[in-house]
Design a protein around this motif. Structure first.
Motif, PDB file in Angstrom:
ATOM      1  N   MET A  10       0.798  -1.223   0.000  1.00  0.00           N
ATOM      2  CA  MET A  10       0.000   0.000   0.000  1.00  0.00           C
ATOM      3  C   MET A  10       0.836   1.282   0.000  1.00  0.00           C
ATOM      4  O   MET A  10       0.511   2.225  -0.735  1.00  0.00           O
ATOM      5  CB  MET A  10      -0.953  -0.015   1.206  1.00  0.00           C
ATOM      6  N   PRO A  11       1.933   1.386   0.781  1.00  0.00           N
ATOM      7  CA  PRO A  11       2.723   2.628   0.722  1.00  0.00           C
ATOM      8  C   PRO A  11       3.360   2.863  -0.645  1.00  0.00           C
ATOM      9  O   PRO A  11       3.803   3.987  -0.929  1.00  0.00           O
ATOM     10  CB  PRO A  11       3.798   2.409   1.807  1.00  0.00           C
ATOM     11  N   ASN A  12       3.420   1.833  -1.466  1.00  0.00           N
ATOM     12  CA  ASN A  12       4.053   1.948  -2.780  1.00  0.00           C
ATOM     13  C   ASN A  12       3.057   1.970  -3.929  1.00  0.00           C
ATOM     14  O   ASN A  12       3.450   1.874  -5.098  1.00  0.00           O
ATOM     15  CB  ASN A  12       5.027   0.780  -2.984  1.00  0.00           C
ATOM     16  N   ILE A  13       1.772   2.115  -3.603  1.00  0.00           N
ATOM     17  CA  ILE A  13       0.745   2.136  -4.651  1.00  0.00           C
ATOM     18  C   ILE A  13       0.983   3.281  -5.628  1.00  0.00           C
ATOM     19  O   ILE A  13       0.693   3.169  -6.825  1.00  0.00           O
ATOM     20  CB  ILE A  13      -0.659   2.234  -4.022  1.00  0.00           C
ATOM     21  N   ALA A  14       1.528   4.401  -5.145  1.00  0.00           N
ATOM     22  CA  ALA A  14       1.784   5.535  -6.041  1.00  0.00           C
ATOM     23  C   ALA A  14       2.727   5.133  -7.175  1.00  0.00           C
ATOM     24  O   ALA A  14       2.597   5.634  -8.303  1.00  0.00           O
ATOM     25  CB  ALA A  14       2.367   6.703  -5.255  1.00  0.00           C
ATOM     26  N   ILE A  15       3.677   4.230  -6.890  1.00  0.00           N
ATOM     27  CA  ILE A  15       4.587   3.765  -7.943  1.00  0.00           C
ATOM     28  C   ILE A  15       3.802   2.970  -8.985  1.00  0.00           C
ATOM     29  O   ILE A  15       4.012   3.128 -10.196  1.00  0.00           O
ATOM     30  CB  ILE A  15       5.718   2.901  -7.353  1.00  0.00           C
ATOM     31  N   PHE A  16       2.894   2.118  -8.521  1.00  0.00           N
ATOM     32  CA  PHE A  16       2.063   1.356  -9.458  1.00  0.00           C
ATOM     33  C   PHE A  16       1.248   2.301 -10.343  1.00  0.00           C
ATOM     34  O   PHE A  16       1.106   2.077 -11.544  1.00  0.00           O
ATOM     35  CB  PHE A  16       1.115   0.433  -8.689  1.00  0.00           C
ATOM     36  N   ILE A  17       0.686   3.346  -9.721  1.00  0.00           N
ATOM     37  CA  ILE A  17      -0.139   4.279 -10.488  1.00  0.00           C
ATOM     38  C   ILE A  17       0.712   5.016 -11.528  1.00  0.00           C
ATOM     39  O   ILE A  17       0.315   5.147 -12.692  1.00  0.00           O
ATOM     40  CB  ILE A  17      -0.822   5.283  -9.532  1.00  0.00           C
ATOM     41  N   ALA A  18       1.897   5.501 -11.100  1.00  0.00           N
ATOM     42  CA  ALA A  18       2.777   6.192 -12.038  1.00  0.00           C
ATOM     43  C   ALA A  18       3.179   5.270 -13.179  1.00  0.00           C
ATOM     44  O   ALA A  18       3.151   5.655 -14.360  1.00  0.00           O
ATOM     45  CB  ALA A  18       4.024   6.704 -11.308  1.00  0.00           C
ATOM     46  N   TRP A  19       3.528   4.039 -12.821  1.00  0.00           N
ATOM     47  CA  TRP A  19       3.901   3.055 -13.847  1.00  0.00           C
ATOM     48  C   TRP A  19       2.728   2.766 -14.778  1.00  0.00           C
ATOM     49  O   TRP A  19       2.890   2.648 -15.992  1.00  0.00           O
ATOM     50  CB  TRP A  19       4.380   1.775 -13.160  1.00  0.00           C
ATOM     51  N   GLY A  20       1.519   2.671 -14.207  1.00  0.00           N
ATOM     52  CA  GLY A  20       0.335   2.414 -15.021  1.00  0.00           C
ATOM     53  C   GLY A  20       0.065   3.530 -16.011  1.00  0.00           C
ATOM     54  O   GLY A  20      -0.305   3.287 -17.171  1.00  0.00           O
ATOM     55  N   LEU A  21       0.252   4.787 -15.571  1.00  0.00           N
ATOM     56  CA  LEU A  21       0.043   5.911 -16.475  1.00  0.00           C
ATOM     57  C   LEU A  21       1.089   5.916 -17.595  1.00  0.00           C
ATOM     58  O   LEU A  21       0.765   6.184 -18.763  1.00  0.00           O
ATOM     59  CB  LEU A  21       0.096   7.222 -15.686  1.00  0.00           C
ATOM     60  N   ILE A  22       2.338   5.636 -17.231  1.00  0.00           N
ATOM     61  CA  ILE A  22       3.398   5.554 -18.252  1.00  0.00           C
ATOM     62  C   ILE A  22       3.067   4.460 -19.267  1.00  0.00           C
ATOM     63  O   ILE A  22       3.218   4.638 -20.485  1.00  0.00           O
ATOM     64  CB  ILE A  22       4.758   5.274 -17.581  1.00  0.00           C
ATOM     65  N   THR A  23       2.589   3.333 -18.746  1.00  0.00           N
ATOM     66  CA  THR A  23       2.214   2.223 -19.631  1.00  0.00           C
ATOM     67  C   THR A  23       1.053   2.603 -20.540  1.00  0.00           C
ATOM     68  O   THR A  23       1.077   2.361 -21.751  1.00  0.00           O
ATOM     69  CB  THR A  23       1.841   0.986 -18.795  1.00  0.00           C
ATOM     70  N   ALA A  24       0.019   3.206 -19.948  1.00  0.00           N
ATOM     71  CA  ALA A  24      -1.181   3.547 -20.705  1.00  0.00           C
ATOM     72  C   ALA A  24      -0.881   4.519 -21.842  1.00  0.00           C
ATOM     73  O   ALA A  24      -1.458   4.416 -22.936  1.00  0.00           O
ATOM     74  CB  ALA A  24      -2.236   4.131 -19.779  1.00  0.00           C
ATOM     75  N   PHE A  25       0.017   5.450 -21.605  1.00  0.00           N
ATOM     76  CA  PHE A  25       0.284   6.477 -22.611  1.00  0.00           C
ATOM     77  C   PHE A  25       1.364   6.085 -23.617  1.00  0.00           C
ATOM     78  O   PHE A  25       1.236   6.358 -24.810  1.00  0.00           O
ATOM     79  CB  PHE A  25       0.676   7.789 -21.930  1.00  0.00           C
TER      80      PHE A  25
END
Length: 517
Positions: free
Chosen positions: A35-50
């Motif tokens: 959970m404290p690292n969810i922001a990394i998943f979100i950032a990675w997900g946005l990079i992936t999506a775009f």
């Protein structure tokens, strides 16, 4: 303070709850790493999506495809997933065991596994190696604790950690990496078989009840995040991120209570919808299901419908949706998956609503005659499982305004204290939930406003993860299913069990206690 006999659960109750509590604690530990690292998943997900080749705005140098000046582009997607995310999880897991020193050694061990796995995503390996490395350095430090001559502490400590890290990195590289890689490939093959055989919807039989009993973290963060990330790297999206995060089944339950429920459940359901569907705090609907266990059928069928829809449309997310809000889900939806994802939410909510409505209507006359009969019976069953006096502990929740005896008041506040709930001055009130976010933050906000309106000073109201309770809390408020774990962390505090963090009658009782102390 000592725990009175009122709150002491009988042996069978302990036996029944022991396995559940153990799994909850394990899931909470996994959640505490992720959970404290969810922001990394979100950032990675946005990079992936775009930026990947099939993304919204493909950029080879960022997405990791094509060449620049004759050199293959590495991009950001693969390095973040392969190195940053596992290392961050390992560091956090080590820190939870032995602070920064444990985090460093755990990360070294995890790095050996990450490199040794040769490209296979090692989130699962990081979850094991981070805490394991930290535990080992903690045990080694105990060997010469207090025996080092003054002036040599830094030398001994640094070389002890460095040498152990060296050994653990080699162990991770040569022995653990092949093992974790085999496990990851086996789990991946199992998921592929379920998808290819159209059997993945059966996962809802486990996941949906697990959510309601706060057992989902062991499955979600221990397995699904790892496999989902692997699928994203291979195909740009994963259905696995939607198995637990789909807000549809919970929405259907709350809509059914809004239209066909009775009593307090019906009056609180509309507000709960906003918090669950848009805020992503799924815990808000758990008490509604627990009031009528037959509604487990509704959430299972709703969840299975959502999964089947995503399987049919081959839709998925590019990253975990955390919290499980419709906003987070749509933000993480793959470019070609919006139709399938939206339909999965709508259809799962519709099925859950239809099934739950059937059961609520079937028992509506009895519930009205009993003033919420099934709700009372369910709450009594829950309290009996914990060995508490249901009439005392849930009098406010069930609308019983009869003045309570001193013993009933004590039972209502968890059975701790020297005679009454106000025997010990309360200065620290803590809302505790599984992850220390979401539902507990919401409950703390509600009570904090009540305390402020009452003009009470000198009392702090905060939210924490149960795993972070440190024994300094005076009064701890938890949902019923989590109270046993909170008592294990701090048995000397007063404990208040509530059914719904959003609008629990016990809050007014707590405020009265604070005003009268």
């Amino acid at each position: 303070m000592t725990t009175s006999s009122v709150a002491a659960p009988d042996a069978p109750a302990k036996s029944r709850g022991g396995a559940r509590v153990a799994v909850q604690k394990f899931g909470t530990f996994l959640s505490g790493m992720v959970m404290p690292n969810i922001a990394i998943f979100i950032a990675w997900g946005l990079i992936t999506a775009f930026f990947i080749e099939t993304g919204w705005t493909p950029v080879g140098v960022l997405g990791g495809f094509g060449e620049t000046n004759g050199v293959a582009n590495i991009g950001l997607v693969s390095p973040i997933l392969t190195y940053l995310i596992p290392l961050a999880i390992a560091f956090q897991g080590g820190r939870m065991i032995y602070e920064t020193r444990g985090a460093v050694v755990g990360s070294i061990m995890a790095m050996g596994v990450i490199i040794g796995a040769n490209g296979t995503i090692m989130i699962l390996g990081a979850m094991i190696c981070g805490p394991l490395g930290a535990w080992l350095i903690k045990q080694i430090d105990k060997i010469w604790d207090g025996k080092i001559k003054p002036g040599f502490e830094m030398l001994v400590n640094n070389y002890a950690a460095g040498i152990l890290g060296f050994v653990l990195a080699l162990i991770g590289f040569f022995w653990l990496a092949p093992l974790f890689k085999l496990i990851a490939e086996g789990l991946g093959a199992a998921v592929k078989f379920l998808v290819d055989s159209s059997l993945l919807p059966l996962a809802s039989v486990i996941i949906e009840p697990a959510k309601v009993f706060f057992l989902n973290n062991a499955i979600n963060h221990g397995v699904l995040d790892q496999l989902g990330a692997q699928q994203v790297q291979e195909s740009g999206k994963s259905i696995l991120f939607l198995l637990e995060a789909n807000p549809g089944p919970g929405l259907g339950i709350l809509l059914a209570f809004t239209f066909f429920g009775v009593g307090i459940a019906r009056s609180t359901a509309p507000g709960a919808i906003l918090i669950q569907f848009f805020g992503g705090i799924h815990e808000i609907y758990f008490p509604y299901v627990l009031q009528k266990p037959v509604l487990f059928i509704a959430v299972i069928l709703g969840g299975a419908t959502g999964v089947a829809t995503n399987v049919a449309f081959q839709s998925g997310l590019v990253a975990p949706a955390s919290p499980g809000s419709i906003i987070a889900v749509l933000t993480a939806t793959a470019k070609d998956s919006y139709v399938g994802v939206i339909l999965s939410v709508v259809l799962s909510a519709a099925v859950s609503f239809a099934v739950a409505s059937f059961f609520l209507l079937a028992s509506r006359k009895r519930d009205l005659a009993n003033g919420g009969g099934d709700m009372s019976a369910a709450m009594a069953k829950l309290q009996a499982n914990k060995g508490r006096d249901v009439n005392a502990a849930t009098s406010g929740l069930l609308g019983n305004n009869t003045p309570r005896s001193e013993e009933e008041t004590e039972a209502a506040f968890g059975g701790v204290g020297s005679g009454t709930a106000t025997a010990t001055r309360v200065e620290s009130v803590v809302f505790a939930c599984d992850a220390g976010m979401g539902s507990s933050a919401m409950g703390a906000s509600v009570l904090r406003n009540k305390v402020k309106k009452a003009g009470i000073e000198g009392v702090t109201v905060v939210n924490k993860a149960i795993a972070n309770l440190d024994g300094t809390e005076d009064l701890i408020i938890t949902q019923e299913e989590l109270t046993d774990r909170a008592k294990q962390k701090n048995p000397n505090a007063q404990h208040v069990s509530v059914g719904n963090f959003m609008n629990a009658p016990q809050y007014d009782q707590v405020v009265d206690q604070l005003k009268n102390q």
